[in-house]
Motif scaffolding. Structure first.
Motif, PDB file in Angstrom:
ATOM      1  N   VAL A   1       0.839  -1.207   0.000  1.00 23.75           N
ATOM      2  CA  VAL A   1       0.000   0.000   0.000  1.00 23.75           C
ATOM      3  C   VAL A   1       0.873   1.257   0.000  1.00 23.75           C
ATOM      4  O   VAL A   1       0.581   2.226  -0.714  1.00 23.75           O
ATOM      5  N   ASN A   2       1.955   1.233   0.756  1.00 24.01           N
ATOM      6  CA  ASN A   2       2.848   2.396   0.791  1.00 24.01           C
ATOM      7  C   ASN A   2       3.485   2.654  -0.566  1.00 24.01           C
ATOM      8  O   ASN A   2       3.720   3.812  -0.950  1.00 24.01           O
ATOM      9  N   GLU A   3       3.761   1.581  -1.300  1.00 30.05           N
ATOM     10  CA  GLU A   3       4.340   1.734  -2.638  1.00 30.05           C
ATOM     11  C   GLU A   3       3.308   2.248  -3.636  1.00 30.05           C
ATOM     12  O   GLU A   3       3.606   3.092  -4.487  1.00 30.05           O
ATOM     13  N   LEU A   4       2.082   1.724  -3.530  1.00 31.73           N
ATOM     14  CA  LEU A   4       1.032   2.112  -4.469  1.00 31.73           C
ATOM     15  C   LEU A   4       0.450   3.489  -4.170  1.00 31.73           C
ATOM     16  O   LEU A   4       0.041   4.218  -5.090  1.00 31.73           O
ATOM     17  N   TYR A   5       0.396   3.842  -2.888  1.00 31.12           N
ATOM     18  CA  TYR A   5      -0.236   5.097  -2.481  1.00 31.12           C
ATOM     19  C   TYR A   5       0.685   5.869  -1.532  1.00 31.12           C
ATOM     20  O   TYR A   5       0.388   6.021  -0.342  1.00 31.12           O
ATOM     21  N   PRO A   6       1.791   6.368  -2.029  1.00 31.48           N
ATOM     22  CA  PRO A   6       2.771   7.041  -1.170  1.00 31.48           C
ATOM     23  C   PRO A   6       2.265   8.344  -0.569  1.00 31.48           C
ATOM     24  O   PRO A   6       2.901   8.886   0.343  1.00 31.48           O
ATOM     25  N   GLU A   7       1.113   8.835  -1.043  1.00 29.17           N
ATOM     26  CA  GLU A   7       0.593  10.103  -0.520  1.00 29.17           C
ATOM     27  C   GLU A   7      -0.101   9.938   0.831  1.00 29.17           C
ATOM     28  O   GLU A   7      -0.446  10.917   1.475  1.00 29.17           O
TER      29      GLU A   7
END
Length: 286
Positions: free
Chosen positions: A243-249
């Protein structure tokens, strides 16, 4: 007698038809647009058949099914967006895993809820777990507001009381505020929606909580723990890392973010939330 019911609530799109005559009951059910499955059951007599059939109908209606006339077409279900589906999946998981949703606060146990939630999520694949984790982080971010911080002060921080006047410290730790927001999320969608509008909904008498334990850190790890039940993953944060990679915002865990305003403390909280401070102050002083 024949009754036709459908359920198109949330992500559901299914039908349930029942027909009963004399001592025979036939049920056809399944996903809308399919032939469905059929079950036939014989009862001792007609009275029992009617009674049990009507009981099933009432149960279905209670679960959200609605009736359509026999010759009516099943309406076309409006397709939900991925975000809408993710929101439904998230709250369904939170609420279905809470066996004490409407019970007194003394019967509720955070650890039991988290264990049930982990087991519930373990039935799904990686894609669904990623959606859960993404939505969790979004909900935590939505609760990153001055009002929720002030609710934390009232429930958790040290305070002094004199002649019915309460003065609160306004200390907010990075980790503690995350764990507090996790605890709020475990209370379900209705509470989440209410508390975002007005934190005094906490004392609306619609909800029952143990304010002596306002942290639920374990919610941060349930997606990875659920995934590990059926996978020998070396990365203990497989889902969170994805999730951190896909949605770094997503930055729910960063205190560098700006709130909607500066949280108040001291005597200001009693002026802003008189009912909440009075009830919680009296309870915490007892």
């Amino acid at each position: 007698m024949k009754r036709n019911l459908i359920n198109q609530n949330g992500v559901s799109d299914k039908f349930w038809n029942i027909e009963y005559w004399e001592n025979t009951q036939k049920i056809v059910f399944g996903k809308t647009g399919t032939k469905g499955r059929e079950t036939i059951k014989e009862f001792t007599n007609e009275e029992e058949c009617i009674r049990e059939s009507e009981k099933l109908i009432a149960q279905k209606i209670k679960k959200g099914y609605t009736e359509i006339l026999e010759n009516d077409e099943i309406p076309q279900k409006v397709e939900l967006s991925e975000a809408e589906k993710a929101d439904i999946y998230f709250w369904e998981a939170i609420e279905k895993s809470n066996k004490y949703k409407n019970a007194h606060w003394s019967e509720y146990d955070v650890d039991e809820h988290l264990e049930n939630l982990t087991n519930h999520l373990s039935r799904f694949g990686k894609e669904r777990l990623i959606l859960f984790e993404k939505t969790l982080q979004e909900k935590l971010s939505e609760l990153y507001t001055a009002e929720i911080a002030e609710l934390s002060f009232i429930l958790e921080c040290d305070f002094s009381a004199e002649n019915g006047n309460y003065t609160f410290d306004n200390y907010l730790s990075d980790d503690g505020f995350i764990y507090f927001r996790c605890w709020l999320l475990l209370k379900g969608k209705a509470f989440f929606d209410d508390i975002k509008k007005d934190i005094q909904e906490f004392v609306s008498e619609k909800y029952s909580f143990n304010i002596g334990d306002c942290w639920a850190e374990g919610l941060l790890y349930v997606s990875d723990e659920a995934y590990s039940i059926n996978h020998d993953n070396e990365d203990e944060a497989e889902i969170r890392d994805t999730v951190n990679e896909l949605y770094p915002e997503h930055h729910y865990d960063s205190m560098d973010r700006q709130m909607n305003r500066e949280p108040k403390g001291g005597v200001d909280l009693q002026k802003m939330y008189p009912k909440l401070v009075k009830e919680m102050g009296e309870l915490r002083s007892a």
